[in-house]
Design a protein around this motif. Structure first.
Motif, PDB file in Angstrom:
ATOM      1  N   MET A  31      44.970  37.755  53.733  1.00 40.58           N
ATOM      2  CA  MET A  31      44.105  37.962  54.888  1.00 40.58           C
ATOM      3  C   MET A  31      42.765  38.538  54.477  1.00 40.58           C
ATOM      4  SD  MET A  31      46.641  39.725  57.548  1.00 40.58           S
ATOM      5  CE  MET A  31      48.219  39.047  57.941  1.00 40.58           C
ATOM      6  N   ALA A  32      42.847  39.569  53.719  1.00 38.07           N
ATOM      7  CA  ALA A  32      41.634  40.256  53.304  1.00 38.07           C
ATOM      8  C   ALA A  32      41.522  40.339  51.805  1.00 38.07           C
ATOM      9  CB  ALA A  32      41.610  41.656  53.899  1.00 38.07           C
ATOM     10  N   GLY A  33      42.322  39.615  51.113  1.00 34.94           N
ATOM     11  CA  GLY A  33      42.227  39.592  49.667  1.00 34.94           C
ATOM     12  C   GLY A  33      43.309  40.384  48.980  1.00 34.94           C
ATOM     13  N   ALA A  34      43.478  40.154  47.721  1.00 33.78           N
ATOM     14  CA  ALA A  34      44.374  40.960  46.909  1.00 33.78           C
ATOM     15  C   ALA A  34      43.598  42.174  46.452  1.00 33.78           C
ATOM     16  CB  ALA A  34      44.854  40.158  45.721  1.00 33.78           C
ATOM     17  N   PHE A  35      44.309  43.274  46.240  1.00 40.29           N
ATOM     18  CA  PHE A  35      43.602  44.528  46.068  1.00 40.29           C
ATOM     19  C   PHE A  35      43.895  45.204  44.738  1.00 40.29           C
ATOM     20  CE2 PHE A  35      44.514  44.083  50.630  1.00 40.29           C
ATOM     21  CZ  PHE A  35      43.237  43.683  50.961  1.00 40.29           C
ATOM     22  N   ALA A  36      42.862  45.868  44.234  1.00 37.02           N
ATOM     23  CA  ALA A  36      42.954  46.682  43.032  1.00 37.02           C
ATOM     24  C   ALA A  36      41.714  47.532  42.983  1.00 37.02           C
ATOM     25  CB  ALA A  36      43.052  45.802  41.799  1.00 37.02           C
ATOM     26  N   TYR A  37      41.579  48.387  41.971  1.00 39.75           N
ATOM     27  CA  TYR A  37      40.396  49.203  41.875  1.00 39.75           C
ATOM     28  C   TYR A  37      39.253  48.420  41.236  1.00 39.75           C
ATOM     29  CZ  TYR A  37      43.090  53.172  43.398  1.00 39.75           C
ATOM     30  OH  TYR A  37      43.844  54.018  44.153  1.00 39.75           O
ATOM     31  N   VAL A  38      38.023  48.935  41.378  1.00 48.56           N
ATOM     32  CA  VAL A  38      36.834  48.136  41.127  1.00 48.56           C
ATOM     33  C   VAL A  38      36.735  47.580  39.721  1.00 48.56           C
ATOM     34  CG1 VAL A  38      34.325  48.205  41.047  1.00 48.56           C
ATOM     35  CG2 VAL A  38      35.525  49.318  42.900  1.00 48.56           C
ATOM     36  N   ASN A  39      36.810  48.400  38.704  1.00 46.06           N
ATOM     37  CA  ASN A  39      36.442  47.897  37.386  1.00 46.06           C
ATOM     38  C   ASN A  39      37.579  47.260  36.620  1.00 46.06           C
ATOM     39  OD1 ASN A  39      37.947  50.046  36.489  1.00 46.06           O
ATOM     40  ND2 ASN A  39      36.195  51.296  35.890  1.00 46.06           N
ATOM     41  N   ARG A 333      39.164  44.959  47.245  1.00 45.92           N
ATOM     42  CA  ARG A 333      38.903  43.557  47.520  1.00 45.92           C
ATOM     43  C   ARG A 333      37.855  42.998  46.570  1.00 45.92           C
ATOM     44  NH1 ARG A 333      37.324  43.316  53.702  1.00 45.92           N
ATOM     45  NH2 ARG A 333      36.859  41.157  53.144  1.00 45.92           N
ATOM     46  N   SER A 334      36.815  43.783  46.327  1.00 45.66           N
ATOM     47  CA  SER A 334      35.730  43.347  45.452  1.00 45.66           C
ATOM     48  C   SER A 334      36.252  42.964  44.070  1.00 45.66           C
ATOM     49  CB  SER A 334      34.679  44.460  45.353  1.00 45.66           C
ATOM     50  OG  SER A 334      33.638  44.093  44.483  1.00 45.66           O
ATOM     51  N   ALA A 335      37.113  43.811  43.509  1.00 44.88           N
ATOM     52  CA  ALA A 335      37.639  43.562  42.169  1.00 44.88           C
ATOM     53  C   ALA A 335      38.547  42.340  42.137  1.00 44.88           C
ATOM     54  CB  ALA A 335      38.399  44.790  41.685  1.00 44.88           C
ATOM     55  N   ALA A 336      39.425  42.223  43.117  1.00 48.73           N
ATOM     56  CA  ALA A 336      40.374  41.111  43.107  1.00 48.73           C
ATOM     57  C   ALA A 336      39.690  39.783  43.396  1.00 48.73           C
ATOM     58  CB  ALA A 336      41.481  41.360  44.115  1.00 48.73           C
ATOM     59  N   TYR A 337      38.669  39.785  44.245  1.00 53.27           N
ATOM     60  CA  TYR A 337      37.922  38.544  44.491  1.00 53.27           C
ATOM     61  C   TYR A 337      37.319  38.030  43.188  1.00 53.27           C
ATOM     62  CZ  TYR A 337      37.964  39.100  49.621  1.00 53.27           C
ATOM     63  OH  TYR A 337      38.310  39.211  50.940  1.00 53.27           O
ATOM     64  N   ALA A 338      36.757  38.952  42.395  1.00 54.66           N
ATOM     65  CA  ALA A 338      36.164  38.545  41.120  1.00 54.66           C
ATOM     66  C   ALA A 338      37.224  37.979  40.186  1.00 54.66           C
ATOM     67  CB  ALA A 338      35.457  39.730  40.482  1.00 54.66           C
ATOM     68  N   SER A 339      38.384  38.616  40.140  1.00 55.76           N
ATOM     69  CA  SER A 339      39.461  38.141  39.280  1.00 55.76           C
ATOM     70  C   SER A 339      39.921  36.749  39.691  1.00 55.76           C
ATOM     71  CB  SER A 339      40.636  39.126  39.323  1.00 55.76           C
ATOM     72  OG  SER A 339      41.704  38.677  38.515  1.00 55.76           O
ATOM     73  N   SER A 340      40.060  36.536  40.988  1.00 60.25           N
ATOM     74  CA  SER A 340      40.465  35.234  41.495  1.00 60.25           C
ATOM     75  C   SER A 340      39.424  34.172  41.165  1.00 60.25           C
ATOM     76  CB  SER A 340      40.682  35.314  43.007  1.00 60.25           C
ATOM     77  OG  SER A 340      40.930  34.036  43.554  1.00 60.25           O
ATOM     78  N   TYR A 341      38.151  34.535  41.329  1.00 57.91           N
ATOM     79  CA  TYR A 341      37.086  33.569  41.039  1.00 57.91           C
ATOM     80  C   TYR A 341      37.117  33.125  39.580  1.00 57.91           C
ATOM     81  CZ  TYR A 341      32.730  31.271  40.297  1.00 57.91           C
ATOM     82  OH  TYR A 341      31.812  30.322  39.942  1.00 57.91           O
ATOM     83  N   LEU A 342      37.294  34.092  38.674  1.00 59.15           N
ATOM     84  CA  LEU A 342      37.282  33.755  37.261  1.00 59.15           C
ATOM     85  C   LEU A 342      38.404  32.778  36.911  1.00 59.15           C
ATOM     86  CD1 LEU A 342      36.452  37.222  35.671  1.00 59.15           C
ATOM     87  CD2 LEU A 342      34.967  35.211  35.802  1.00 59.15           C
ATOM     88  N   ARG A 343      39.523  32.884  37.596  1.00 59.43           N
ATOM     89  CA  ARG A 343      40.626  31.955  37.312  1.00 59.43           C
ATOM     90  C   ARG A 343      40.269  30.545  37.765  1.00 59.43           C
ATOM     91  NH1 ARG A 343      46.437  35.103  37.902  1.00 59.43           N
ATOM     92  NH2 ARG A 343      45.685  37.118  37.125  1.00 59.43           N
ATOM     93  N   ARG A 344      39.805  30.421  38.990  1.00 55.83           N
ATOM     94  CA  ARG A 344      39.559  29.071  39.508  1.00 55.83           C
ATOM     95  C   ARG A 344      38.323  28.430  38.877  1.00 55.83           C
ATOM     96  NH1 ARG A 344      35.992  28.487  44.064  1.00 55.83           N
ATOM     97  NH2 ARG A 344      35.112  30.466  44.787  1.00 55.83           N
ATOM     98  N   ALA A 345      37.382  29.271  38.374  1.00 57.39           N
ATOM     99  CA  ALA A 345      36.158  28.731  37.793  1.00 57.39           C
ATOM    100  C   ALA A 345      36.427  27.887  36.549  1.00 57.39           C
ATOM    101  CB  ALA A 345      35.197  29.864  37.449  1.00 57.39           C
ATOM    102  N   GLY A 346      37.529  28.165  35.875  1.00 59.72           N
ATOM    103  CA  GLY A 346      37.853  27.413  34.664  1.00 59.72           C
ATOM    104  C   GLY A 346      38.867  26.311  34.885  1.00 59.72           C
ATOM    105  N   GLU A 347      39.138  25.989  36.132  1.00 64.40           N
ATOM    106  CA  GLU A 347      40.165  25.000  36.453  1.00 64.40           C
ATOM    107  C   GLU A 347      39.580  23.798  37.171  1.00 64.40           C
ATOM    108  OE1 GLU A 347      43.615  28.403  37.306  1.00 64.40           O
ATOM    109  OE2 GLU A 347      42.554  27.425  38.974  1.00 64.40           O
ATOM    110  N   VAL A 348      40.318  22.714  37.134  1.00 71.44           N
ATOM    111  CA  VAL A 348      39.958  21.513  37.873  1.00 71.44           C
ATOM    112  C   VAL A 348      41.195  21.038  38.615  1.00 71.44           C
ATOM    113  CG1 VAL A 348      39.113  19.144  37.746  1.00 71.44           C
ATOM    114  CG2 VAL A 348      38.198  20.862  36.186  1.00 71.44           C
ATOM    115  N   SER A 349      41.035  20.708  39.887  1.00 68.73           N
ATOM    116  CA  SER A 349      42.145  20.163  40.666  1.00 68.73           C
ATOM    117  C   SER A 349      41.785  18.754  41.117  1.00 68.73           C
ATOM    118  CB  SER A 349      42.418  21.041  41.893  1.00 68.73           C
ATOM    119  OG  SER A 349      41.487  20.756  42.924  1.00 68.73           O
ATOM    120  N   PRO A 350      42.719  18.000  41.661  1.00 66.76           N
ATOM    121  CA  PRO A 350      42.402  16.659  42.155  1.00 66.76           C
ATOM    122  C   PRO A 350      41.346  16.659  43.259  1.00 66.76           C
ATOM    123  CG  PRO A 350      44.771  16.924  41.929  1.00 66.76           C
ATOM    124  CD  PRO A 350      44.165  18.280  41.715  1.00 66.76           C
ATOM    125  N   LEU A 351      41.227  17.777  43.994  1.00 64.92           N
ATOM    126  CA  LEU A 351      40.277  17.824  45.101  1.00 64.92           C
ATOM    127  C   LEU A 351      39.017  18.599  44.769  1.00 64.92           C
ATOM    128  CD1 LEU A 351      42.690  18.486  48.098  1.00 64.92           C
ATOM    129  CD2 LEU A 351      41.789  16.324  47.287  1.00 64.92           C
TER     130      LEU A 351
END
Length: 360
Positions: A31-39, A333-351
């Protein structure tokens, strides 16, 4: 204040509520992201972004190229038309400029990009305002009024309670029931869940920022607020989500073909003693509410190649004149959003093609 609430809906039965809670662990997880501390480089006793994003993948599966939360969505574009009401409270240019362009994204709160639109009662709306002075304001809002819990640690425990049982592939209802029994702070959220129903359109939802922030005036005076947007159109009485997996984006495209869609941006001012660092606690009683202006959406784009695709809707990207509260979920939220982005940035899906780069 004008009452923009929908007609009352009958409450769920106890059995239906338990069944919904069994599946909502994965839903709430995004809903609001996965959570962890900032750095992300904290001591071993504290949560890290990787831990939470791993848990999202456990609950929702790995879908290369997609966001680990709010995976199924659609891009939108338009502008914000400010009113005069917020200008005395905040020096942010977004409240003084006549118009500010925006890029947004509607989405389902699930890490599964193939989830049926009617599978969850929550919709989300993320927005990036691009100010003329080069600053940005990003915000992520959801159709629920409060968050279930107030800390990243409690949220992680909730995420684990909603994890699929290896024997069945589905969450164990007993685990989620036990979690909520141990967390009475979730009572306001559960009260909302009992009557929540999937809406028939993104365009008819009210979206809430949930966390507290501060508006900062030109003189440096700080006023705590929670914000949200209220639609100018609503579902017809008794209207529910239609059957089918993908009606929300089709409905949005059809509505925009007939003209722009509008939401009023409301800033609810905190009263003295209001809880500012716990998103699970509602603000009760009378409050002053500012009409800060109108969000106007003019067009939509598929998320695979739309302008919202590469935006990380980090809630801590704020312009001068808006500041974050000490709510721990914001930094998390800020930290986890960045972590999620880094994962998908290196991936390719059919869509999807992999994002070229993150927009600041």
């Amino acid at each position: 204040m004008v009452d923009h609430s929908s007609p009352p809906r009958p409450p769920l039965s106890t059995a239906s509520l338990i069944a919904r809670l069994a599946g909502i662990g994965a839903v709430v997880a995004v809903m609001a992201g996965a959570f962890a501390y900032v750095n992300g480089s904290l001591d071993p006793q504290r949560l890290r972004p990787k831990t939470l994003v791993d848990a999202l993948e456990t609950n929702n599966g790995v879908h290369p190229g997609f966001r680990r939360n709010h995976a199924k969505g659609v891009c939108v574009a338009g502008y914000f038309e400010s009113s005069a009401e917020a200008r005395v409270y905040s020096r942010a240019e977004v409240f003084s400029a006549a118009r500010t362009p925006l890029i947004g994204r509607f989405a389902l709160p699930s890490g599964n990009p193939y989830a049926p639109d009617s599978s969850v009662p929550i919709r989300s709306f993320a927005v990036q305002f691009s100010l003329a002075n080069g600053q940005q304001w990003r915000t992520g809002m959801n159709s629920m009024p409060v968050f279930p819990v107030g800390t990243p640690e409690a949220f992680y425990q909730m995420l684990k309670a909603g994890a699929p049982d290896p024997a069945t592939g589905k969450p164990n209802p007993a685990n989620m029931s036990a979690f909520f029994a141990a967390h009475p702070e979730a009572a306001p959220f559960l009260a909302w869940v009992k009557t929540a129903r999937p809406s028939a359109s993104y365009a008819t939802e009210t979206y809430n920022g949930i966390n507290a922030f501060y508006l900062v005036s030109a003189e440096g005076k700080r006023q705590a607020v929670r914000w949200g947007v209220v639609p100018q159109i609503q579902d017809a009485a008794g209207e529910t989500a239609p059957a089918g997996a993908d009606f929300l984006e089709k409905d949005l495209v059809q509505r925009l073909a007939s003209g722009p869609l509008r939401w009023q941006l409301n800033m609810t001012l905190a009263n003295p003693g209001e809880p500012l660092e716990d998103a699970s606690k509602p603000w009760s009683g009378e409050h002053k509410v500012l009409n800060a202006g109108t969000l106007v959406l003019q067009s939509s784009q598929p998320q695979a190649d739309g302008d919202c695709r590469d935006i990380n809707f980090d809630p801590l990207i704020l312009p001068s004149g808006i500041e974050a509260s000490n709510d721990p979920l914001l930094a998390a939220r800020s930290a986890a959003y960045a972590s999620s982005y880094l994962r998908r940035a290196g991936e390719v899906s059919p869509l999807h093609t992999a994002p070229a780069e993150s927009k600041p």
